[in-house]
Motif scaffolding. Sequence first.
Motif, short mmCIF file in Angstrom:
data_model
loop_
_atom_site.label_atom_id
_atom_site.label_comp_id
_atom_site.label_asym_id
_atom_site.label_seq_id
_atom_site.Cartn_x
_atom_site.Cartn_y
_atom_site.Cartn_z
N ALA A 281 0.86 -1.18 0.00
CA ALA A 281 0.00 0.00 0.00
C ALA A 281 0.90 1.23 0.00
O ALA A 281 1.76 1.37 0.87
CB ALA A 281 -0.91 0.00 1.23
N VAL A 282 0.73 2.11 -0.98
CA VAL A 282 1.58 3.30 -1.08
C VAL A 282 0.72 4.55 -1.11
O VAL A 282 -0.36 4.58 -1.69
CB VAL A 282 2.48 3.26 -2.34
N GLN A 283 1.22 5.58 -0.44
CA GLN A 283 0.61 6.90 -0.52
C GLN A 283 1.37 7.66 -1.59
O GLN A 283 2.50 8.07 -1.39
CB GLN A 283 0.71 7.62 0.82
N ALA A 284 0.75 7.80 -2.75
CA ALA A 284 1.38 8.49 -3.87
C ALA A 284 0.95 9.95 -3.87
O ALA A 284 -0.24 10.25 -3.69
CB ALA A 284 0.96 7.83 -5.19
N TYR A 285 1.88 10.86 -4.04
CA TYR A 285 1.57 12.28 -3.98
C TYR A 285 1.77 12.95 -5.34
O TYR A 285 2.50 12.46 -6.19
CB TYR A 285 2.42 12.98 -2.92
N GLY A 286 1.08 14.09 -5.51
CA GLY A 286 1.23 14.87 -6.73
C GLY A 286 2.43 15.79 -6.64
O GLY A 286 3.19 15.78 -5.67
N THR A 287 2.58 16.63 -7.64
CA THR A 287 3.75 17.50 -7.69
C THR A 287 3.76 18.54 -6.58
O THR A 287 4.81 18.94 -6.09
CB THR A 287 3.82 18.23 -9.06
N ASP A 288 2.57 19.01 -6.15
CA ASP A 288 2.53 20.04 -5.11
C ASP A 288 2.42 19.46 -3.71
O ASP A 288 2.46 20.19 -2.71
CB ASP A 288 1.37 21.00 -5.34
N ARG A 289 2.26 18.12 -3.59
CA ARG A 289 2.21 17.41 -2.32
C ARG A 289 1.04 17.86 -1.43
O ARG A 289 1.01 17.54 -0.25
CB ARG A 289 3.52 17.56 -1.53
N SER A 290 0.07 18.60 -1.98
CA SER A 290 -1.06 19.04 -1.16
C SER A 290 -2.13 17.95 -1.04
O SER A 290 -3.00 18.04 -0.18
CB SER A 290 -1.69 20.29 -1.76
N SER A 291 -2.08 16.96 -1.89
CA SER A 291 -3.03 15.85 -1.82
C SER A 291 -2.31 14.56 -2.20
O SER A 291 -1.22 14.59 -2.80
CB SER A 291 -4.21 16.09 -2.76
N SER A 292 -2.90 13.44 -1.84
CA SER A 292 -2.27 12.16 -2.12
C SER A 292 -3.33 11.12 -2.40
O SER A 292 -4.51 11.28 -2.07
CB SER A 292 -1.39 11.73 -0.95
N ILE A 314 -3.06 11.13 4.76
CA ILE A 314 -3.33 9.72 5.07
C ILE A 314 -2.27 9.31 6.10
O ILE A 314 -1.22 8.79 5.75
CB ILE A 314 -3.26 8.84 3.81
N PRO A 315 -2.52 9.58 7.38
CA PRO A 315 -1.46 9.45 8.38
C PRO A 315 -1.10 8.03 8.76
O PRO A 315 0.05 7.78 9.15
CB PRO A 315 -2.03 10.22 9.58
N TYR A 316 -2.04 7.09 8.71
CA TYR A 316 -1.75 5.73 9.18
C TYR A 316 -2.30 4.68 8.25
O TYR A 316 -3.42 4.79 7.73
CB TYR A 316 -2.34 5.52 10.59
#
Length: 393
Positions: A281-292, A314-316
């Motif tokens: 399970a990976v938290q993938a982020y966009g270029t601005d890192r404001s959402s994932s 998505i902290p945990y």
Amino acid sequence: MNKRQKRYAAVMAFVIALAAGLSACQPPLQQHPAGGGSGGSPTNQGAAEGQGSESKRKLTVVEGAVKQEHQAVSVQRIHRLEGANIETWVSDDALKIMTTTPVKAGTAQKEPEFVYTTSVVDLSSGDKREESAPIQPEDLTVTKEQVSPDGRYSFIQDWADKYTARNYMKNQETGVVQEIKLPNYMELGGWLDPDSYILAAGDQAGRGDLWQIGTDGTAAKLELEDPDVELFTEFGVSRGSIYYLDNQGRLKTFKPGQSRPETVSKQVGQFEVSPDGAHIAVQAYGTDRSSSELRLLGPDGREEGGALAKGNLIPYLAWSPDSSKLALAVYNEDQNGLNGVYIFDYESGLLSLVGPGYFPQYPLSWSPSGKRLGITIAGEDSLPVTQIMDLNL
């Protein structure tokens, strides 16, 4: 300091900085039907529907209310532990907790004062057995224990402060405990196989050494040639492979004896490998890192369907012991988005809301059988409140 170490350091900081106000007459364990507790009642919101074969599974987040039959997991009962956080599970019915009790209210000049007690609580009977007398903050020790895949051994770390730990290997059958004398500044690690534990020990000036520790107490240093990792911020071990993030947010993997890593995925903020090693399970982020976005990958980086969830935070993440379910906490500034604690069922492809509006203060914690999930949130006066959920699976 890496993010996972911060989680444990945060345990120390969190309990010491809590405000006063817990009522002394409140019983230590309360049971509520589904829907009890300070986080509100579980409702039928948020689902990810699976379509097609497993290899071509399409996972799509469905926001808003859904019908009950789209809820793969529901909550049968909630056990509420006031002022407590989970230390470790002793069995499926019993767990070790730490309870924070205020003894003196804070003033403008002084911080509030607390004492801490460790206890074992039996969820089936409600009995509570204290293991220690009240502990002062300066004597507080945080213990982390990870049991081997076959249940025969456990790797234990005792943190008397947030900087260094003492490590032990315990034989669960005999009770014999052997200290592993290594300099240790981080709590990152995991079981490579039933006979060896991998520890990312860390260093005050860098990433430090990687150690393969045998159940017999021996320790061998592992070689890793990667100039793009100065400090391990995310680290995972499962079924013979080691995973970590480098400085560029690339998820990499290698095996003992393979000093050069392979890249699995890019633009990753955090990850969690399933116990069976079949999914990441990976938290993938966009270029601005404001959402994932939360996505599932195979061990080779192959994407398994679309996004499971989207959020500002998505902290945990926590896989169930049998790797069939993934618990996750999601926060969105937009209240119409996903907010709370959810459980993703891999077989059905459904995402079930079990903790609406919950914002956990500690890592999510599965019972050994995966039939219970522990969530610790901030309660009255910011004291921790742990909700143990009995799940209908």
